[in-house]
Design a protein around this motif. Sequence first.
Motif, PDB file in Angstrom:
ATOM      1  N   GLU A  91       0.821  -1.209   0.000  1.00  0.00           N
ATOM      2  CA  GLU A  91       0.000   0.000   0.000  1.00  0.00           C
ATOM      3  C   GLU A  91       0.857   1.262   0.000  1.00  0.00           C
ATOM      4  N   LEU A  92       1.886   1.284   0.835  1.00  0.00           N
ATOM      5  CA  LEU A  92       2.746   2.464   0.903  1.00  0.00           C
ATOM      6  C   LEU A  92       3.495   2.685  -0.398  1.00  0.00           C
ATOM      7  N   VAL A  93       4.028   1.624  -0.968  1.00  0.00           N
ATOM      8  CA  VAL A  93       4.779   1.749  -2.224  1.00  0.00           C
ATOM      9  C   VAL A  93       3.865   2.211  -3.355  1.00  0.00           C
ATOM     10  N   ALA A  94       2.627   1.731  -3.369  1.00  0.00           N
ATOM     11  CA  ALA A  94       1.684   2.133  -4.415  1.00  0.00           C
ATOM     12  C   ALA A  94       1.427   3.635  -4.381  1.00  0.00           C
ATOM     13  N   GLY A  95       1.575   4.250  -3.199  1.00  0.00           N
ATOM     14  CA  GLY A  95       1.376   5.686  -3.084  1.00  0.00           C
ATOM     15  C   GLY A  95       2.547   6.507  -3.589  1.00  0.00           C
ATOM     16  N   GLN A  96       3.645   5.858  -3.972  1.00  0.00           N
ATOM     17  CA  GLN A  96       4.827   6.508  -4.541  1.00  0.00           C
ATOM     18  C   GLN A  96       5.345   7.687  -3.702  1.00  0.00           C
ATOM     19  N   PRO A  97       5.668   7.445  -2.432  1.00  0.00           N
ATOM     20  CA  PRO A  97       6.235   8.532  -1.618  1.00  0.00           C
ATOM     21  C   PRO A  97       7.666   8.829  -2.048  1.00  0.00           C
ATOM     22  N   ASP A  98       8.207   9.906  -1.537  1.00  0.00           N
ATOM     23  CA  ASP A  98       9.598  10.256  -1.839  1.00  0.00           C
ATOM     24  C   ASP A  98      10.579   9.374  -1.084  1.00  0.00           C
ATOM     25  N   LEU A  99      10.126   8.804   0.042  1.00  0.00           N
ATOM     26  CA  LEU A  99      11.000   7.989   0.884  1.00  0.00           C
ATOM     27  C   LEU A  99      10.133   7.194   1.853  1.00  0.00           C
ATOM     28  N   ILE A 100      10.662   6.036   2.305  1.00  0.00           N
ATOM     29  CA  ILE A 100       9.951   5.235   3.309  1.00  0.00           C
ATOM     30  C   ILE A 100      10.897   4.930   4.462  1.00  0.00           C
ATOM     31  N   LEU A 101      10.426   5.174   5.690  1.00  0.00           N
ATOM     32  CA  LEU A 101      11.150   4.771   6.896  1.00  0.00           C
ATOM     33  C   LEU A 101      10.662   3.383   7.288  1.00  0.00           C
ATOM     34  N   ILE A 118      12.272   3.444  -4.778  1.00  0.00           N
ATOM     35  CA  ILE A 118      11.948   4.409  -3.727  1.00  0.00           C
ATOM     36  C   ILE A 118      12.978   4.283  -2.598  1.00  0.00           C
ATOM     37  N   PRO A 119      13.605   5.381  -2.176  1.00  0.00           N
ATOM     38  CA  PRO A 119      14.581   5.313  -1.084  1.00  0.00           C
ATOM     39  C   PRO A 119      13.958   4.774   0.212  1.00  0.00           C
ATOM     40  N   ILE A 120      14.674   3.875   0.872  1.00  0.00           N
ATOM     41  CA  ILE A 120      14.233   3.292   2.141  1.00  0.00           C
ATOM     42  C   ILE A 120      15.334   3.494   3.176  1.00  0.00           C
ATOM     43  N   VAL A 121      14.976   4.032   4.323  1.00  0.00           N
ATOM     44  CA  VAL A 121      15.899   4.153   5.451  1.00  0.00           C
ATOM     45  C   VAL A 121      15.394   3.219   6.544  1.00  0.00           C
ATOM     46  N   PHE A 122      16.197   2.207   6.899  1.00  0.00           N
ATOM     47  CA  PHE A 122      15.772   1.256   7.921  1.00  0.00           C
ATOM     48  C   PHE A 122      16.371   1.592   9.283  1.00  0.00           C
ATOM     49  N   VAL A 123      15.652   1.176  10.329  1.00  0.00           N
ATOM     50  CA  VAL A 123      16.160   1.239  11.702  1.00  0.00           C
ATOM     51  C   VAL A 123      15.864  -0.108  12.355  1.00  0.00           C
ATOM     52  N   VAL A 124      16.623  -0.443  13.389  1.00  0.00           N
ATOM     53  CA  VAL A 124      16.451  -1.670  14.164  1.00  0.00           C
ATOM     54  C   VAL A 124      16.509  -2.895  13.254  1.00  0.00           C
ATOM     55  N   VAL A 125      17.488  -2.912  12.378  1.00  0.00           N
ATOM     56  CA  VAL A 125      17.780  -4.076  11.528  1.00  0.00           C
ATOM     57  C   VAL A 125      19.132  -4.618  11.963  1.00  0.00           C
ATOM     58  N   THR A 126      19.293  -5.933  11.944  1.00  0.00           N
ATOM     59  CA  THR A 126      20.495  -6.555  12.483  1.00  0.00           C
ATOM     60  C   THR A 126      21.540  -6.889  11.433  1.00  0.00           C
ATOM     61  N   ASP A 127      21.119  -7.526  10.342  1.00  0.00           N
ATOM     62  CA  ASP A 127      22.075  -8.043   9.358  1.00  0.00           C
ATOM     63  C   ASP A 127      21.661  -7.637   7.942  1.00  0.00           C
ATOM     64  N   PRO A 128      21.804  -6.363   7.588  1.00  0.00           N
ATOM     65  CA  PRO A 128      21.328  -5.903   6.279  1.00  0.00           C
ATOM     66  C   PRO A 128      22.069  -6.528   5.102  1.00  0.00           C
ATOM     67  N   VAL A 129      23.342  -6.883   5.298  1.00  0.00           N
ATOM     68  CA  VAL A 129      24.087  -7.531   4.214  1.00  0.00           C
ATOM     69  C   VAL A 129      23.595  -8.963   4.033  1.00  0.00           C
ATOM     70  N   GLY A 130      23.509  -9.707   5.123  1.00  0.00           N
ATOM     71  CA  GLY A 130      23.041 -11.088   5.061  1.00  0.00           C
ATOM     72  C   GLY A 130      21.614 -11.208   4.553  1.00  0.00           C
ATOM     73  N   GLU A 131      20.787 -10.223   4.863  1.00  0.00           N
ATOM     74  CA  GLU A 131      19.390 -10.238   4.405  1.00  0.00           C
ATOM     75  C   GLU A 131      19.268  -9.781   2.954  1.00  0.00           C
ATOM     76  N   GLY A 132      20.363  -9.265   2.374  1.00  0.00           N
ATOM     77  CA  GLY A 132      20.326  -8.817   0.993  1.00  0.00           C
ATOM     78  C   GLY A 132      19.770  -7.424   0.811  1.00  0.00           C
ATOM     79  N   PHE A 133      19.673  -6.645   1.889  1.00  0.00           N
ATOM     80  CA  PHE A 133      19.157  -5.282   1.770  1.00  0.00           C
ATOM     81  C   PHE A 133      20.192  -4.353   1.134  1.00  0.00           C
ATOM     82  N   VAL A 134      21.469  -4.569   1.471  1.00  0.00           N
ATOM     83  CA  VAL A 134      22.545  -3.724   0.953  1.00  0.00           C
ATOM     84  C   VAL A 134      23.699  -4.608   0.490  1.00  0.00           C
ATOM     85  N   ALA A 135      24.509  -4.073  -0.422  1.00  0.00           N
ATOM     86  CA  ALA A 135      25.669  -4.810  -0.913  1.00  0.00           C
ATOM     87  C   ALA A 135      26.802  -4.808   0.108  1.00  0.00           C
ATOM     88  N   GLY A 136      26.919  -3.735   0.876  1.00  0.00           N
ATOM     89  CA  GLY A 136      27.956  -3.609   1.887  1.00  0.00           C
ATOM     90  C   GLY A 136      27.629  -2.456   2.807  1.00  0.00           C
TER      91      GLY A 136
END
Length: 324
Positions: A91-101, A118-136
């Motif tokens: 639902e949030l992505v369908a609204g095409q915001p400038d960014l999602i927290l 769409i830019p995403i800023v995460f908080v309270v994430v443990t292993d962003p590389v292992g989860e495939g969220f970021v390359a490094g």
Amino acid sequence: MAFCIKRREFVGLLAGATVARPFVALAQKPDRSRRIGVLMSLAENDLEGKAQLSGFMQGLSELGWTNGSDLRTDVRWGGGDIAQIQAFAKELVAGQPDLILSQGTPVTAALQRETRTIPIVFVVVTDPVGEGFVAGLPLPGGNITGFITSEAAMGSKLLDLLLDIAPGIKRVAMLFNPDTAPGGGKYYLGDFEAAARASKVDPIAARVRSDADIEAVVTSLGREPGGGLIVMPDFFLVNHLRPILLQAARNNMPTIYPWRYVVAREGVRRAAPYVDRILRGAKPADLPVQVPVKFEMAVNVKTAKALGLTVPASLLLRADEVIE
């Protein structure tokens, strides 16, 4: 007896630097109103969740943004329910915001499935590389960046602290939901199990998906003396903290917890400068993932006494907070 480990400071991995660099907002305001989506892992009626969101909005206000004027915010609350989180992500992505927290690993995973632009800023994430969220960590490389909560070695550190105050423990269960825990639980289990065996303690991977599962695990563990419980960092468990506390008390179970709500509140607020920078033109791919470098420990002496445990003086000296 209860412990908590809490994070207070982050530093940027800017070209491998170990000193935090201050966030500086750009003086020039954007030429149009910006829209951001917020997807929280906690429930809408969670008072601490509301406090966390309030802290985030206050952080944006301090950086020059006025909600309802040059900023519009669309908030959704997942309540630890995977199906609901996935529906809100769509639902949030369908609204095409400038960014999602994004708050938490399950929420970030759901949003990543819906958008790679769409830019995403995460908080309270443990292993962003292992989860495939970021390359490094220094260079995330995509549309996602943010703030790490802890590290895999936390599994062994939590066990060490539990054994410091309850040295008679013979078996320890690590509680987690495989549907929501980092890496399905594997992220912390390896270090935990290795440390347990080295200490001649029987490690138990306690998988739970409901309050009934929590009751069954803790009750079974408490049938014989020598049991201990470690609560894994996991948003399902955050949303089911009350039954964990209840069952631990009923079964006189020495228990260690990895967080306090005040920590998560600060973590969400810390996302505000990254959100500000992206809304003003920065790219998530160029903003390093931030990692914690300082942890604090709180010891509940009152609960320890109720369980017949004596908190070693050495542990009290190491504690940042002692709850009498």
